[in-house]
Design a protein around this motif. Structure first.
Motif, short mmCIF file in Angstrom:
data_model
loop_
_atom_site.label_atom_id
_atom_site.label_comp_id
_atom_site.label_asym_id
_atom_site.label_seq_id
_atom_site.Cartn_x
_atom_site.Cartn_y
_atom_site.Cartn_z
N LYS A 8 0.84 -1.21 0.00
CA LYS A 8 0.00 0.00 0.00
C LYS A 8 0.88 1.26 0.00
CE LYS A 8 -2.14 1.60 3.70
NZ LYS A 8 -3.00 1.92 4.80
N LEU A 9 1.93 1.27 0.80
CA LEU A 9 2.84 2.43 0.85
C LEU A 9 3.58 2.60 -0.47
CD1 LEU A 9 4.22 2.04 4.49
CD2 LEU A 9 2.62 3.79 3.66
N ALA A 11 2.53 1.86 -3.37
CA ALA A 11 1.58 2.36 -4.37
C ALA A 11 1.34 3.86 -4.23
CB ALA A 11 0.26 1.61 -4.28
N LYS A 12 1.62 4.41 -3.06
CA LYS A 12 1.36 5.83 -2.78
C LYS A 12 2.53 6.74 -3.10
CE LYS A 12 -1.92 5.38 1.04
NZ LYS A 12 -2.11 5.70 2.47
N THR A 13 3.69 6.18 -3.42
CA THR A 13 4.88 7.03 -3.59
C THR A 13 5.74 6.54 -4.75
OG1 THR A 13 6.80 7.98 -2.48
CG2 THR A 13 6.28 5.70 -1.95
N ASP A 14 6.55 7.43 -5.25
CA ASP A 14 7.56 7.04 -6.22
C ASP A 14 8.97 7.18 -5.61
OD1 ASP A 14 7.71 9.78 -6.14
OD2 ASP A 14 7.45 10.08 -8.29
N THR A 17 10.63 2.08 -4.21
CA THR A 17 10.12 1.12 -5.18
C THR A 17 10.49 -0.30 -4.75
OG1 THR A 17 12.12 1.03 -6.55
CG2 THR A 17 10.55 2.83 -7.02
N GLU A 87 0.69 2.37 11.41
CA GLU A 87 0.13 2.23 10.05
C GLU A 87 -0.59 0.88 9.90
OE1 GLU A 87 -0.73 3.79 6.28
OE2 GLU A 87 0.16 4.78 8.01
N THR A 91 -4.55 0.66 9.20
CA THR A 91 -5.05 -0.12 8.06
C THR A 91 -6.07 -1.15 8.51
OG1 THR A 91 -2.98 0.25 6.86
CG2 THR A 91 -4.36 -1.59 6.12
N GLU A 94 -9.27 0.66 8.94
CA GLU A 94 -9.83 1.02 7.63
C GLU A 94 -10.48 -0.18 6.94
OE1 GLU A 94 -6.55 4.53 6.62
OE2 GLU A 94 -6.43 2.61 5.57
N ASP A 130 -4.55 -7.77 -4.76
CA ASP A 130 -3.35 -7.08 -5.21
C ASP A 130 -2.50 -8.04 -6.06
OD1 ASP A 130 -0.44 -6.30 -5.06
OD2 ASP A 130 -1.29 -4.59 -3.98
#
Length: 146
Positions: A8-9, A11-14, A17, A87, A91, A94, A130
């Motif tokens: 999930k993390l 997918a939120k950032t570039d 990787t 986190e 999650t 959520e 996923d």
């Protein structure tokens, strides 16, 4: 949950990787129980360490990921694992995992690690949506160069 939160993390950032390199701490390498056989000072990609987390259920890999991604969540913290656990618990809320809480990233027996079969099933159902997660858990054999 550790793998799900990492994906999930990612997918939120570039900024991080699957090819980002994690340096394994002595603490991570000293985790008891099932292991990816990591040693302190090893340098391993996120992709490789996720396989080390999920295939042998590597407690050492779980701790190393929590340190690395906890530092990503809060770069100025001296307690990155605490931030990663926050986190994980966020999650869980959520996802509606109402009877689940995490006290460590690897799931070894600890009074704050609580869940139910229903919550574990809900998490597995979400995680299996996923593609990367499915690829990792569907791997029969994996070798990493460290």
């Amino acid at each position: 949950m550790t793998c799900h939160v990492v994906l999930k993390l990612l997918a939120k950032t570039d900024k991080v990787t699957m090819d980002s390199v994690i340096k394994v701490s002595e603490k991570a390498a000293s985790m008891i129980g099932t292991s990816a056989e990591l040693r302190g000072g090893d340098e391993i990609t996120v992709k490789d360490i996720l396989h080390g987390l999920m295939l042998p259920s590597g407690n050492d890999a779980a701790w190393a990921l929590a340190e690395f991604f906890g530092s990503f969540l809060n770069p100025n913290s001296s307690k990155p694992v605490s931030h990663f656990l926050s986190e994980m618990n966020k999650t869980a809320r959520e996802l509606g995992l109402d009877n689940t809480s995490y006290g460590n990233p690897h799931g070894l027996i600890y009074k704050r690690n609580l869940s139910t079969a229903r919550d574990v099933c809900k998490l597995a159902s979400v995680a299996m949506k996923d593609e990367i997660f499915r690829g990792i858990v569907g791997t029969k054999m994996y070798t990493a160069d460290i």
